[in-house]
Design a protein around this motif. Structure first.
Motif, PDB file in Angstrom:
ATOM      1  N   SER A   1       6.131   8.060   3.622  1.00  0.00           N
ATOM      2  CA  SER A   1       5.536   9.078   3.518  1.00  0.00           C
ATOM      3  C   SER A   1       4.573   8.479   2.391  1.00  0.00           C
ATOM      4  O   SER A   1       4.558   7.746   1.932  1.00  0.00           O
ATOM      5  CB  SER A   1       6.290  10.020   2.532  1.00  0.00           C
ATOM      6  OG  SER A   1       6.971   9.922   1.059  1.00  0.00           O
ATOM      7  N   GLY A   2       3.397   9.292   1.909  1.00  0.00           N
ATOM      8  CA  GLY A   2       1.921   8.963   1.245  1.00  0.00           C
ATOM      9  C   GLY A   2       2.295   8.358   0.031  1.00  0.00           C
ATOM     10  O   GLY A   2       1.102   8.324  -0.462  1.00  0.00           O
ATOM     11  N   SER A   3       3.126   9.287  -0.465  1.00  0.00           N
ATOM     12  CA  SER A   3       2.835   8.567  -1.966  1.00  0.00           C
ATOM     13  C   SER A   3       4.221   7.915  -2.117  1.00  0.00           C
ATOM     14  O   SER A   3       4.388   7.614  -3.033  1.00  0.00           O
ATOM     15  CB  SER A   3       4.165  10.040  -2.625  1.00  0.00           C
ATOM     16  OG  SER A   3       5.127  10.809  -2.085  1.00  0.00           O
ATOM     17  N   THR A   4       4.864   7.278  -1.174  1.00  0.00           N
ATOM     18  CA  THR A   4       5.721   6.053  -1.181  1.00  0.00           C
ATOM     19  C   THR A   4       4.735   4.558  -1.143  1.00  0.00           C
ATOM     20  O   THR A   4       4.396   4.476   0.136  1.00  0.00           O
ATOM     21  CB  THR A   4       6.616   6.110  -0.305  1.00  0.00           C
ATOM     22  OG1 THR A   4       7.745   7.649  -0.476  1.00  0.00           O
ATOM     23  CG2 THR A   4       7.501   5.100  -0.541  1.00  0.00           C
ATOM     24  N   PRO A   5       5.652   4.173  -1.802  1.00  0.00           N
ATOM     25  CA  PRO A   5       4.912   2.172  -1.937  1.00  0.00           C
ATOM     26  C   PRO A   5       5.250   1.679  -0.416  1.00  0.00           C
ATOM     27  O   PRO A   5       7.096   2.107  -0.233  1.00  0.00           O
ATOM     28  CB  PRO A   5       4.903   1.689  -2.710  1.00  0.00           C
ATOM     29  CG  PRO A   5       5.507   2.828  -4.185  1.00  0.00           C
ATOM     30  CD  PRO A   5       5.954   4.392  -2.928  1.00  0.00           C
TER      31      PRO A   5
ATOM     32  N   LYS B   1       1.015  -1.023  -0.104  1.00  0.00           N
ATOM     33  CA  LYS B   1      -0.053  -0.080  -0.238  1.00  0.00           C
ATOM     34  C   LYS B   1       0.678   1.060  -0.030  1.00  0.00           C
ATOM     35  O   LYS B   1       2.453   0.984  -0.087  1.00  0.00           O
ATOM     36  CB  LYS B   1      -0.696   0.381   1.232  1.00  0.00           C
ATOM     37  CG  LYS B   1      -0.352   0.077   2.523  1.00  0.00           C
ATOM     38  CD  LYS B   1      -0.991   0.279   3.094  1.00  0.00           C
ATOM     39  CE  LYS B   1      -1.006   1.193   5.076  1.00  0.00           C
ATOM     40  NZ  LYS B   1      -2.100   0.914   5.749  1.00  0.00           N
ATOM     41  N   PHE B   2       0.414   2.409  -0.388  1.00  0.00           N
ATOM     42  CA  PHE B   2       0.874   3.721  -0.543  1.00  0.00           C
ATOM     43  C   PHE B   2       1.461   3.890   1.492  1.00  0.00           C
ATOM     44  O   PHE B   2       1.046   3.585   2.680  1.00  0.00           O
ATOM     45  CB  PHE B   2       0.643   4.509  -0.481  1.00  0.00           C
ATOM     46  CG  PHE B   2       0.668   5.025  -1.890  1.00  0.00           C
ATOM     47  CD1 PHE B   2       1.439   5.044  -3.093  1.00  0.00           C
ATOM     48  CD2 PHE B   2      -0.692   4.030  -3.222  1.00  0.00           C
ATOM     49  CE1 PHE B   2       1.555   5.068  -4.035  1.00  0.00           C
ATOM     50  CE2 PHE B   2      -0.585   4.012  -4.323  1.00  0.00           C
ATOM     51  CZ  PHE B   2       0.979   4.411  -5.191  1.00  0.00           C
ATOM     52  N   GLY B   3       2.123   5.177   1.668  1.00  0.00           N
ATOM     53  CA  GLY B   3       2.793   5.421   3.033  1.00  0.00           C
ATOM     54  C   GLY B   3       1.679   5.670   4.135  1.00  0.00           C
ATOM     55  O   GLY B   3       0.994   6.488   3.451  1.00  0.00           O
ATOM     56  N   ASP B   4       2.246   4.906   5.209  1.00  0.00           N
ATOM     57  CA  ASP B   4       0.693   5.965   6.591  1.00  0.00           C
ATOM     58  C   ASP B   4       2.069   6.983   7.102  1.00  0.00           C
ATOM     59  O   ASP B   4       1.963   7.086   7.910  1.00  0.00           O
ATOM     60  CB  ASP B   4       0.201   5.491   6.436  1.00  0.00           C
ATOM     61  CG  ASP B   4       0.884   4.174   7.559  1.00  0.00           C
ATOM     62  OD1 ASP B   4       1.636   4.649   7.452  1.00  0.00           O
ATOM     63  OD2 ASP B   4      -0.102   3.126   7.723  1.00  0.00           O
TER      64      ASP B   4
ATOM     65  N   HIS C   1       9.682   0.049   3.510  1.00  0.00           N
ATOM     66  CA  HIS C   1      10.032   0.451   2.082  1.00  0.00           C
ATOM     67  C   HIS C   1      10.502  -0.233   1.027  1.00  0.00           C
ATOM     68  O   HIS C   1      10.337  -1.318   1.624  1.00  0.00           O
ATOM     69  CB  HIS C   1      11.206   1.676   1.708  1.00  0.00           C
ATOM     70  CG  HIS C   1      11.356   3.087   2.277  1.00  0.00           C
ATOM     71  ND1 HIS C   1      11.587   3.036   3.891  1.00  0.00           N
ATOM     72  CD2 HIS C   1      10.622   4.096   2.516  1.00  0.00           C
ATOM     73  CE1 HIS C   1      10.953   4.447   4.549  1.00  0.00           C
ATOM     74  NE2 HIS C   1      10.657   4.897   3.259  1.00  0.00           N
TER      75      HIS C   1
END
Length: 85
Positions: free
Chosen positions: A34-38, A19-22, A52
């Motif tokens: 971060s939210g834009s990073t898988p 999922k994308f980071g939270d 990551h």
């Protein structure tokens, strides 16, 4: 290494979700995802890890495994037969 000192497991995960980071800290490098990073969320019997994607691959390599061995669905799949495809 983090595997040798017990901070990271040697075995593969029971479950893996992408999922994308939270904002959760990566269990390998310690930096937030971060939210834009898988990212991968790995579930083991007694714990859960977040990594990551490049950190996940570094953990796989450190374990001496292949990426397919680290992903539960890939471990459960039977080998391909000639002519399947």
């Amino acid at each position: 290494t983090r595997i040798a000192d017990g901070r990271l497991p040697r075995c593969g995960a029971n479950r893996l979700a992408a999922k994308f980071g939270d904002g959760t800290a990566c269990d390998l490098c310690g930096r937030p995802v971060s939210g834009s990073t898988p990212m991968y969320r790995l579930t083991f019997t007694a714990r859960e890890l977040v990594m990551h994607v490049p950190c996940f691959m570094a953990w796989v390599e450190e374990r001496g495994a292949t990426a397919a061995e680290a992903i539960p669905a890939a471990r459960a799949m039977p080998p391909a037969r000639p002519g399947d495809g």
